[in-house]
Write an enzyme that holds these catalytic residues in place. Structure first.
Site, PDB file in Angstrom:
ATOM      1  N   CYS A 180       7.647   2.099   6.573  1.00 42.04           N
ATOM      2  CA  CYS A 180       6.388   2.239   7.428  1.00 42.04           C
ATOM      3  C   CYS A 180       6.200   3.824   7.842  1.00 42.04           C
ATOM      4  O   CYS A 180       5.199   4.521   7.489  1.00 42.04           O
ATOM      5  CB  CYS A 180       6.406   1.416   8.423  1.00 42.04           C
ATOM      6  SG  CYS A 180       5.929  -0.165   8.112  1.00 42.04           S
ATOM      7  N   ARG A 239      14.496   2.333   1.336  1.00 43.06           N
ATOM      8  CA  ARG A 239      13.209   3.399   1.295  1.00 43.06           C
ATOM      9  C   ARG A 239      13.131   4.303   2.220  1.00 43.06           C
ATOM     10  O   ARG A 239      13.143   4.270   3.304  1.00 43.06           O
ATOM     11  CB  ARG A 239      11.761   2.661   1.453  1.00 43.06           C
ATOM     12  CG  ARG A 239      11.682   1.667   0.161  1.00 43.06           C
ATOM     13  CD  ARG A 239      10.436   0.968   0.308  1.00 43.06           C
ATOM     14  NE  ARG A 239      10.644  -0.423   1.033  1.00 43.06           N
ATOM     15  CZ  ARG A 239       9.717  -1.170   1.378  1.00 43.06           C
ATOM     16  NH1 ARG A 239       8.486  -1.139   0.916  1.00 43.06           N
ATOM     17  NH2 ARG A 239      10.028  -2.404   2.004  1.00 43.06           N
ATOM     18  N   PHE A 296       3.050  -5.740  12.867  1.00 43.84           N
ATOM     19  CA  PHE A 296       3.867  -4.762  13.698  1.00 43.84           C
ATOM     20  C   PHE A 296       5.613  -5.305  13.605  1.00 43.84           C
ATOM     21  O   PHE A 296       6.105  -5.023  14.780  1.00 43.84           O
ATOM     22  CB  PHE A 296       3.390  -4.842  15.289  1.00 43.84           C
ATOM     23  CG  PHE A 296       2.205  -4.228  15.395  1.00 43.84           C
ATOM     24  CD1 PHE A 296       1.753  -2.772  15.342  1.00 43.84           C
ATOM     25  CD2 PHE A 296       0.758  -5.013  15.569  1.00 43.84           C
ATOM     26  CE1 PHE A 296       0.197  -2.281  15.396  1.00 43.84           C
ATOM     27  CE2 PHE A 296      -0.219  -4.641  15.859  1.00 43.84           C
ATOM     28  CZ  PHE A 296      -0.556  -3.355  15.934  1.00 43.84           C
ATOM     29  N   THR A 327       1.070  -1.189   0.065  1.00 44.42           N
ATOM     30  CA  THR A 327       0.193   0.012   0.156  1.00 44.42           C
ATOM     31  C   THR A 327       0.847   1.190   0.010  1.00 44.42           C
ATOM     32  O   THR A 327       1.005   1.919   1.126  1.00 44.42           O
ATOM     33  CB  THR A 327      -0.756  -0.151   1.201  1.00 44.42           C
ATOM     34  OG1 THR A 327      -0.157  -0.046   2.366  1.00 44.42           O
ATOM     35  CG2 THR A 327      -1.655  -1.015   1.361  1.00 44.42           C
ATOM     36  N   LYS A 356      -2.965   0.365  14.114  1.00 43.13           N
ATOM     37  CA  LYS A 356      -1.805   0.384  13.230  1.00 43.13           C
ATOM     38  C   LYS A 356      -0.981   1.737  13.073  1.00 43.13           C
ATOM     39  O   LYS A 356       0.108   1.969  13.368  1.00 43.13           O
ATOM     40  CB  LYS A 356      -1.912  -0.440  12.315  1.00 43.13           C
ATOM     41  CG  LYS A 356      -1.015  -0.343  10.836  1.00 43.13           C
ATOM     42  CD  LYS A 356       0.355  -0.896  11.695  1.00 43.13           C
ATOM     43  CE  LYS A 356       1.498  -0.961  10.399  1.00 43.13           C
ATOM     44  NZ  LYS A 356       2.505  -1.857  10.634  1.00 43.13           N
ATOM     45  N   PHE A 364      13.042   3.635  21.567  1.00 38.93           N
ATOM     46  CA  PHE A 364      12.546   4.753  20.580  1.00 38.93           C
ATOM     47  C   PHE A 364      12.955   5.959  20.921  1.00 38.93           C
ATOM     48  O   PHE A 364      12.540   6.985  20.607  1.00 38.93           O
ATOM     49  CB  PHE A 364      11.318   4.608  20.121  1.00 38.93           C
ATOM     50  CG  PHE A 364      11.211   3.536  19.060  1.00 38.93           C
ATOM     51  CD1 PHE A 364      11.168   2.250  19.153  1.00 38.93           C
ATOM     52  CD2 PHE A 364      11.021   4.020  17.514  1.00 38.93           C
ATOM     53  CE1 PHE A 364      11.173   1.288  18.341  1.00 38.93           C
ATOM     54  CE2 PHE A 364      11.029   2.961  16.694  1.00 38.93           C
ATOM     55  CZ  PHE A 364      11.015   1.563  16.964  1.00 38.93           C
ATOM     56  N   LYS A 404       5.652   6.638   5.284  1.00 43.41           N
ATOM     57  CA  LYS A 404       4.191   6.539   4.348  1.00 43.41           C
ATOM     58  C   LYS A 404       2.774   6.541   5.481  1.00 43.41           C
ATOM     59  O   LYS A 404       1.925   7.195   5.091  1.00 43.41           O
ATOM     60  CB  LYS A 404       4.212   5.307   3.550  1.00 43.41           C
ATOM     61  CG  LYS A 404       3.327   4.137   3.794  1.00 43.41           C
ATOM     62  CD  LYS A 404       3.602   3.330   2.721  1.00 43.41           C
ATOM     63  CE  LYS A 404       3.667   1.591   3.419  1.00 43.41           C
ATOM     64  NZ  LYS A 404       2.464   1.336   4.117  1.00 43.41           N
ATOM     65  N   GLU A 443      11.656  -4.460  10.387  1.00 39.95           N
ATOM     66  CA  GLU A 443      12.446  -5.029   9.628  1.00 39.95           C
ATOM     67  C   GLU A 443      13.759  -5.274  10.498  1.00 39.95           C
ATOM     68  O   GLU A 443      14.111  -4.547  11.258  1.00 39.95           O
ATOM     69  CB  GLU A 443      12.820  -4.166   8.305  1.00 39.95           C
ATOM     70  CG  GLU A 443      11.751  -3.903   7.645  1.00 39.95           C
ATOM     71  CD  GLU A 443      11.921  -3.114   6.495  1.00 39.95           C
ATOM     72  OE1 GLU A 443      13.108  -2.873   6.031  1.00 39.95           O
ATOM     73  OE2 GLU A 443      11.082  -2.490   5.712  1.00 39.95           O
ATOM     74  N   THR A 465      -0.949  -2.412   5.633  1.00 43.48           N
ATOM     75  CA  THR A 465      -1.510  -1.479   6.406  1.00 43.48           C
ATOM     76  C   THR A 465      -2.572  -0.526   5.487  1.00 43.48           C
ATOM     77  O   THR A 465      -2.236  -0.036   4.631  1.00 43.48           O
ATOM     78  CB  THR A 465      -0.269  -0.566   6.618  1.00 43.48           C
ATOM     79  OG1 THR A 465       0.644  -1.355   7.545  1.00 43.48           O
ATOM     80  CG2 THR A 465      -0.824   0.626   7.543  1.00 43.48           C
TER      81      THR A 465
HETATM   82  C1  UDX Z   1       8.220   0.150  12.155  1.00 45.29           C
HETATM   83  C2  UDX Z   1       7.517  -0.189  13.529  1.00 45.29           C
HETATM   84  O1  UDX Z   1       8.632  -0.438  14.346  1.00 45.29           O
HETATM   85  C3  UDX Z   1       6.955  -1.716  13.117  1.00 45.29           C
HETATM   86  O2  UDX Z   1       6.144  -2.122  14.149  1.00 45.29           O
HETATM   87  C4  UDX Z   1       6.124  -1.551  11.925  1.00 45.29           C
HETATM   88  O3  UDX Z   1       5.098  -2.605  11.610  1.00 45.29           O
HETATM   89  C5  UDX Z   1       6.828  -0.927  10.544  1.00 45.29           C
HETATM   90  O4  UDX Z   1       7.636   0.200  11.101  1.00 45.29           O
HETATM   91  P1  UDX Z   1      10.685  -0.685  10.774  1.00 45.29           P
HETATM   92  O5  UDX Z   1      10.243   0.547   9.809  1.00 45.29           O
HETATM   93  O6  UDX Z   1      11.238  -1.741  10.277  1.00 45.29           O
HETATM   94  O7  UDX Z   1       9.420  -0.770  11.872  1.00 45.29           O
HETATM   95  O8  UDX Z   1      11.831   0.072  11.573  1.00 45.29           O
HETATM   96  P2  UDX Z   1      12.014   0.615  13.040  1.00 45.29           P
HETATM   97  O9  UDX Z   1      12.992  -0.329  13.966  1.00 45.29           O
HETATM   98  O10 UDX Z   1      10.728   0.967  13.912  1.00 45.29           O
HETATM   99  O11 UDX Z   1      12.556   2.081  13.009  1.00 45.29           O
HETATM  100  C6  UDX Z   1      11.830   2.955  11.926  1.00 45.29           C
HETATM  101  C7  UDX Z   1      12.746   4.335  11.906  1.00 45.29           C
HETATM  102  O12 UDX Z   1      13.121   5.122  12.984  1.00 45.29           O
HETATM  103  C8  UDX Z   1      14.373   3.906  11.444  1.00 45.29           C
HETATM  104  O13 UDX Z   1      14.813   5.098  10.657  1.00 45.29           O
HETATM  105  C9  UDX Z   1      15.189   3.828  12.751  1.00 45.29           C
HETATM  106  O14 UDX Z   1      16.626   4.416  12.493  1.00 45.29           O
HETATM  107  C10 UDX Z   1      14.570   5.277  13.462  1.00 45.29           C
HETATM  108  N1  UDX Z   1      14.715   5.115  14.742  1.00 45.29           N
HETATM  109  C11 UDX Z   1      14.228   4.187  15.554  1.00 45.29           C
HETATM  110  C12 UDX Z   1      15.417   5.960  15.410  1.00 45.29           C
HETATM  111  O15 UDX Z   1      15.914   7.064  14.748  1.00 45.29           O
HETATM  112  N2  UDX Z   1      15.633   6.055  16.867  1.00 45.29           N
HETATM  113  C13 UDX Z   1      15.173   4.961  17.524  1.00 45.29           C
HETATM  114  O16 UDX Z   1      15.211   5.300  18.957  1.00 45.29           O
HETATM  115  C14 UDX Z   1      14.349   4.133  16.702  1.00 45.29           C
END
Ligand code: UDX
Length: 438
Positions: A263, A331, A152, A86, A207, A252, A266, A155, A122
């Site tokens: 994710c 991405r 959830f 999506t 979500k 986080f 978008k 990656e 999503t």
């Molecule tokens: C995310 C959600 O965690 C997941 O639950 C959902 O289904 C898809 O989107 P993902 O995109 O794989 O997963 O990565 P994630 O580990 O969540 O990180 C997202 C972004 O935030 C990354 O660019 C990461 O570098 C950044 N990030 C994350 C930070 O800069 N600091 C943090 O403390 C955590």
């Protein structure tokens, strides 16, 4: 239980392989014959730790198969998962649902007997209602229940996340569907994986709210990092100091170059559109999107500043290109605007990433790809840590120093200690912490 998984992208493939590993018989369907051919030959379309072995084992044990034929897979299945993409629709940020609706029409034509159609993709609030309407339109006689079951998965840790989830959200009020979904996730349930049943629209919104909240948390600490730099504070200590408060939580809160990936960018945009459609301004999410875009664009300036503004003709070595470690996903990676801005200012850009160079090659041009971190640093004028891969965390700093023309490191992920950098005599600029000078 027989399961059909429509879409063998990131979510579909991981979910399909994990469900097969639970003992279900899963058929993964994709329209792309090259992808299916590759999977049949054991080639993964994405890099995800543990996935290749998981797929191979379940194929061998005949619980997992791949096909381009949707109809027979759906006909035999008790549960059909929709896991097609999506993407953001060009121009307006809306989630593009054309793949979802296309697949739904085909599913509707093929179902036999009571079938649960589960949306894993999503999708904006209300999509489940539209899916149900479409199925009724194509097959008024079909005995189908449409359920929302968002993923959830992170990656790089997707298999672990699937097998040890904090929660499984299932949006349905239909008892037969609840029973079928309970059966799908029974192995997790036995493992205390909490199954949360909600109304379908609530599940769809959970979500987006989850991702927007996490994106907000990251963006919040990123802005606090900017303030730390000016105010002489240390963002890692601030994050620890606030994260130990259970109401806030320590996850986080790693300051960095801004969020990317498939994710957060978008989904935050799509949530904004949903808010607009319902006449509800989501000002916090709006600010998060704006702040994050500006942040990614500003990262190159930090590199230029570390070279005192003299970037033209200089060689910049980027360590990491993927939006985060343990993935080859490019991405919305912060590396993209960094490379473009540095090239625009006349720098020569080199890069090394353990997995993402092939993907990067499709998006970026004029980058000199190297085969290892040290090879990348050899003769470069500055090192920039863009992705926090484990192999960058313990580089031999004396060797790094001898390879660079000058000891300058810009660390956008704060993976090194300030005292180590000082001791080794680096000019070291990181995020939300004071810089060091030789
Ligand atoms: C995310 C959600 O965690 C997941 O639950 C959902 O289904 C898809 O989107 P993902 O995109 O794989 O997963 O990565 P994630 O580990 O969540 O990180 C997202 C972004 O935030 C990354 O660019 C990461 O570098 C950044 N990030 C994350 C930070 O800069 N600091 C943090 O403390 C955590």
């Amino acid at each position: 239980m027989r399961v059909a998984m429509i879409g063998t992208g990131y979510v579909g493939l991981v979910t399909g392989a994990c469900l097969a590993d639970f003992g279900h018989v899963v058929t993964c369907v994709d329209k792309d014959p090259a992808k299916i051919e590759g999977l049949l030959a054991g080639r993964m379309p994405i890099y995800e730790p543990g996935l290749e072995d998981l797929v191979a084992r379940n194929v061998r044990e005949k619980r997992l198969s791949f096909t381009t034929e949707l109809a027979p897979a759906v006909r035999d299945a008790a549960v059909v998962f929709l896991a097609v993409g999506t993407p953001s629709r060009r121009g307006d940020g809306h989630a593009d649902l054309s793949y979802v609706y296309g697949a739904v029409r085909e599913i509707a034509a093929a179902v036999e007997g009571f079938t649960v159609v589960v949306t894993k993709s999503t999708v904006p609030v209300g999509t489940g209602d539209e899916v149900e309407r479409l199925i009724r339109e194509v097959r008024p006689d079909a005995d189908v229940s449409v359920v929302s079951n968002p993923e959830f998965l992170r990656e790089g840790a997707a298999i672990e996340d699937f097998k040890r989830p904090d929660r499984i959200v299932v949006g349905t009020e239909d008892e037969r569907a609840k029973e079928a979904m309970g059966e799908v996730y029974r192995p997790l349930h036995l493992n205390q994986g909490p199954l949360l049943f909600t109304a379908r629209r609530t599940s769809e919104l959970i979500k987006y709210a989850a991702n927007a909240f996490l994106a907000t948390k990251v963006t919040f600490i990123n802005e606090i990092a900017d303030l730390c730099e000016k105010a002489g504070a240390n963002v890692q200590e601030v994050a620890r100091g606030i994260g130990l408060d259970n109401r806030i939580g320590s996850k986080f809160l790693h300051a960095g170059p801004g969020f990317g990936g498939s994710c957060f960018p978008k989904d935050t945009l799509a949530l904004l559109r949903t808010g607009q459609e319902h006449g509800v301004p989501l000002r916090i999410v709006e600010a998060v999107v704006g702040v994050n875009d500006a942040r990614k664009a500003a990262m190159a300036r930090r590199v230029i500043a570390a070279l005192d503004g003299n970037i033209a003709g200089k060689t910049v070595a980027l360590l990491g290109l993927a939006f985060k470690p343990n993935t080859d996903d490019m991405r919305d990676s912060p590396s993209i605007p960094i490379v473009l801005a540095l090239q625009d200012k006349g720098a020569r850009v080199r890069a090394y990433d353990p997995q993402a160079m092939e993907e990067a090659h499709k998006t970026l041009s004029g980058v000199d790809y190297r085969s290892s971190a040290y090879d990348c640093l050899d003769g470069a004028d500055v090192a920039v840590i863009v992705t926090e891969w484990d192999e960058f965390r313990a580089l031999d700093l004396e060797r790094v120093k001898s390879l660079l023309t000058q000891p300058v490191i810009v660390d956008l992920r704060n993976i090194y200690r300030l005292d180590d950098m000082k001791r080794h005599g680096f000019r070291y600029e990181s995020i939300g912490r004071e810089g060091t000078t030789p």
